[in-house]
Motif scaffolding. Sequence first.
Motif, PDB file in Angstrom:
ATOM      1  N   LEU A 283      51.029  59.448  -1.417  1.00 37.55           N
ATOM      2  CA  LEU A 283      52.383  59.145  -1.878  1.00 37.55           C
ATOM      3  C   LEU A 283      53.362  59.519  -0.773  1.00 37.55           C
ATOM      4  CD1 LEU A 283      52.202  60.606  -5.486  1.00 37.55           C
ATOM      5  CD2 LEU A 283      52.134  58.190  -4.833  1.00 37.55           C
ATOM      6  N   TYR A 284      54.358  58.682  -0.561  1.00 29.85           N
ATOM      7  CA  TYR A 284      55.366  58.926   0.454  1.00 29.85           C
ATOM      8  C   TYR A 284      56.548  59.658  -0.155  1.00 29.85           C
ATOM      9  CZ  TYR A 284      52.533  55.624   2.995  1.00 29.85           C
ATOM     10  OH  TYR A 284      51.482  55.007   3.607  1.00 29.85           O
ATOM     11  N   LEU A 285      57.086  60.614   0.584  1.00 28.96           N
ATOM     12  CA  LEU A 285      58.207  61.400   0.078  1.00 28.96           C
ATOM     13  C   LEU A 285      59.551  60.760   0.364  1.00 28.96           C
ATOM     14  CD1 LEU A 285      57.097  64.986   1.150  1.00 28.96           C
ATOM     15  CD2 LEU A 285      56.693  63.824  -1.021  1.00 28.96           C
ATOM     16  N   ASP A 286      59.653  60.018   1.467  1.00 24.95           N
ATOM     17  CA  ASP A 286      60.941  59.528   1.929  1.00 24.95           C
ATOM     18  C   ASP A 286      61.261  58.084   1.560  1.00 24.95           C
ATOM     19  OD1 ASP A 286      58.933  58.598   3.551  1.00 24.95           O
ATOM     20  OD2 ASP A 286      60.058  58.809   5.410  1.00 24.95           O
ATOM     21  N   LYS A 287      60.379  57.438   0.817  1.00 19.92           N
ATOM     22  CA  LYS A 287      60.649  56.072   0.359  1.00 19.92           C
ATOM     23  C   LYS A 287      59.981  55.860  -0.993  1.00 19.92           C
ATOM     24  CE  LYS A 287      56.834  54.055   3.013  1.00 19.92           C
ATOM     25  NZ  LYS A 287      56.492  53.056   4.031  1.00 19.92           N
ATOM     26  N   PRO A 288      60.443  54.879  -1.758  1.00 25.77           N
ATOM     27  CA  PRO A 288      59.837  54.618  -3.065  1.00 25.77           C
ATOM     28  C   PRO A 288      58.353  54.246  -2.941  1.00 25.77           C
ATOM     29  CG  PRO A 288      61.934  53.481  -2.863  1.00 25.77           C
ATOM     30  CD  PRO A 288      61.593  54.012  -1.497  1.00 25.77           C
ATOM     31  N   ASN A 289      57.582  54.594  -3.951  1.00 27.50           N
ATOM     32  CA  ASN A 289      56.155  54.283  -4.015  1.00 27.50           C
ATOM     33  C   ASN A 289      55.915  53.318  -5.164  1.00 27.50           C
ATOM     34  OD1 ASN A 289      54.675  56.482  -2.204  1.00 27.50           O
ATOM     35  ND2 ASN A 289      56.366  57.489  -3.253  1.00 27.50           N
ATOM     36  N   VAL A 290      54.929  52.444  -5.008  1.00 28.36           N
ATOM     37  CA  VAL A 290      54.520  51.554  -6.090  1.00 28.36           C
ATOM     38  C   VAL A 290      53.013  51.670  -6.231  1.00 28.36           C
ATOM     39  CG1 VAL A 290      54.440  49.198  -6.958  1.00 28.36           C
ATOM     40  CG2 VAL A 290      56.411  49.955  -5.635  1.00 28.36           C
ATOM     41  N   LEU A 291      52.561  52.108  -7.393  1.00 28.52           N
ATOM     42  CA  LEU A 291      51.136  52.174  -7.700  1.00 28.52           C
ATOM     43  C   LEU A 291      50.769  50.883  -8.411  1.00 28.52           C
ATOM     44  CD1 LEU A 291      48.434  53.736  -7.993  1.00 28.52           C
ATOM     45  CD2 LEU A 291      49.285  54.530 -10.193  1.00 28.52           C
TER      46      LEU A 291
ATOM     47  N   GLU B 291      60.298  56.673  -7.732  1.00 28.37           N
ATOM     48  CA  GLU B 291      61.405  56.906  -6.818  1.00 28.37           C
ATOM     49  C   GLU B 291      60.957  57.791  -5.654  1.00 28.37           C
ATOM     50  OE1 GLU B 291      63.259  60.637  -9.260  1.00 28.37           O
ATOM     51  OE2 GLU B 291      63.375  58.629 -10.089  1.00 28.37           O
ATOM     52  N   ARG B 292      61.856  57.992  -4.697  1.00 30.34           N
ATOM     53  CA  ARG B 292      61.553  58.916  -3.600  1.00 30.34           C
ATOM     54  C   ARG B 292      61.182  60.275  -4.179  1.00 30.34           C
ATOM     55  NH1 ARG B 292      65.352  59.360   1.200  1.00 30.34           N
ATOM     56  NH2 ARG B 292      65.929  61.150  -0.019  1.00 30.34           N
ATOM     57  N   LEU B 293      60.152  60.881  -3.635  1.00 32.19           N
ATOM     58  CA  LEU B 293      59.629  62.119  -4.192  1.00 32.19           C
ATOM     59  C   LEU B 293      60.086  63.366  -3.435  1.00 32.19           C
ATOM     60  CD1 LEU B 293      56.005  60.843  -4.830  1.00 32.19           C
ATOM     61  CD2 LEU B 293      57.840  61.079  -6.501  1.00 32.19           C
ATOM     62  N   LYS B 294      60.946  63.186  -2.457  1.00 32.64           N
ATOM     63  CA  LYS B 294      61.367  64.293  -1.591  1.00 32.64           C
ATOM     64  C   LYS B 294      61.950  65.462  -2.373  1.00 32.64           C
ATOM     65  CE  LYS B 294      63.291  64.868   2.918  1.00 32.64           C
ATOM     66  NZ  LYS B 294      63.406  64.102   4.118  1.00 32.64           N
ATOM     67  N   GLU B 295      62.661  65.194  -3.459  1.00 35.02           N
ATOM     68  CA  GLU B 295      63.273  66.255  -4.263  1.00 35.02           C
ATOM     69  C   GLU B 295      62.305  66.849  -5.284  1.00 35.02           C
ATOM     70  OE1 GLU B 295      66.319  67.284  -3.491  1.00 35.02           O
ATOM     71  OE2 GLU B 295      66.400  65.736  -1.953  1.00 35.02           O
ATOM     72  N   ILE B 296      61.131  66.221  -5.435  1.00 37.63           N
ATOM     73  CA  ILE B 296      60.190  66.637  -6.476  1.00 37.63           C
ATOM     74  C   ILE B 296      59.010  67.419  -5.903  1.00 37.63           C
ATOM     75  CG2 ILE B 296      58.637  65.799  -8.278  1.00 37.63           C
ATOM     76  CD1 ILE B 296      60.505  63.362  -8.522  1.00 37.63           C
ATOM     77  N   VAL B 297      58.452  66.964  -4.787  1.00 39.19           N
ATOM     78  CA  VAL B 297      57.287  67.607  -4.167  1.00 39.19           C
ATOM     79  C   VAL B 297      57.562  67.847  -2.689  1.00 39.19           C
ATOM     80  CG1 VAL B 297      55.636  66.613  -5.792  1.00 39.19           C
ATOM     81  CG2 VAL B 297      56.152  65.405  -3.692  1.00 39.19           C
TER      82      VAL B 297
END
Length: 70
Positions: A6-14, A58-64
């Motif tokens: 998973l990328y932290l700095d851009k949205p991810n789509v599974l 969404e971007r995960l930078k604030e979460i992980v």
Amino acid sequence: MDSYVLYLDKPNVLECTVSLEGASLKEAVARVILEQDGHSTMFEGEISENGECSIKMERLKEIVSDGDTG
């Protein structure tokens, strides 16, 4: 189980394909739950009539943090 990057700095789509027996895809719900250190974050997605699933995160930078596993 394989890992998934998973990328932290851009949205991810599974994206995946779902196959159900004994239940309807129309009533199914797609969810991804990220768990770490007692904290959980859930993202909901959609399942098409032919079983194609897409969950946008969404971007995960604030979460992980970089290097976290869970």
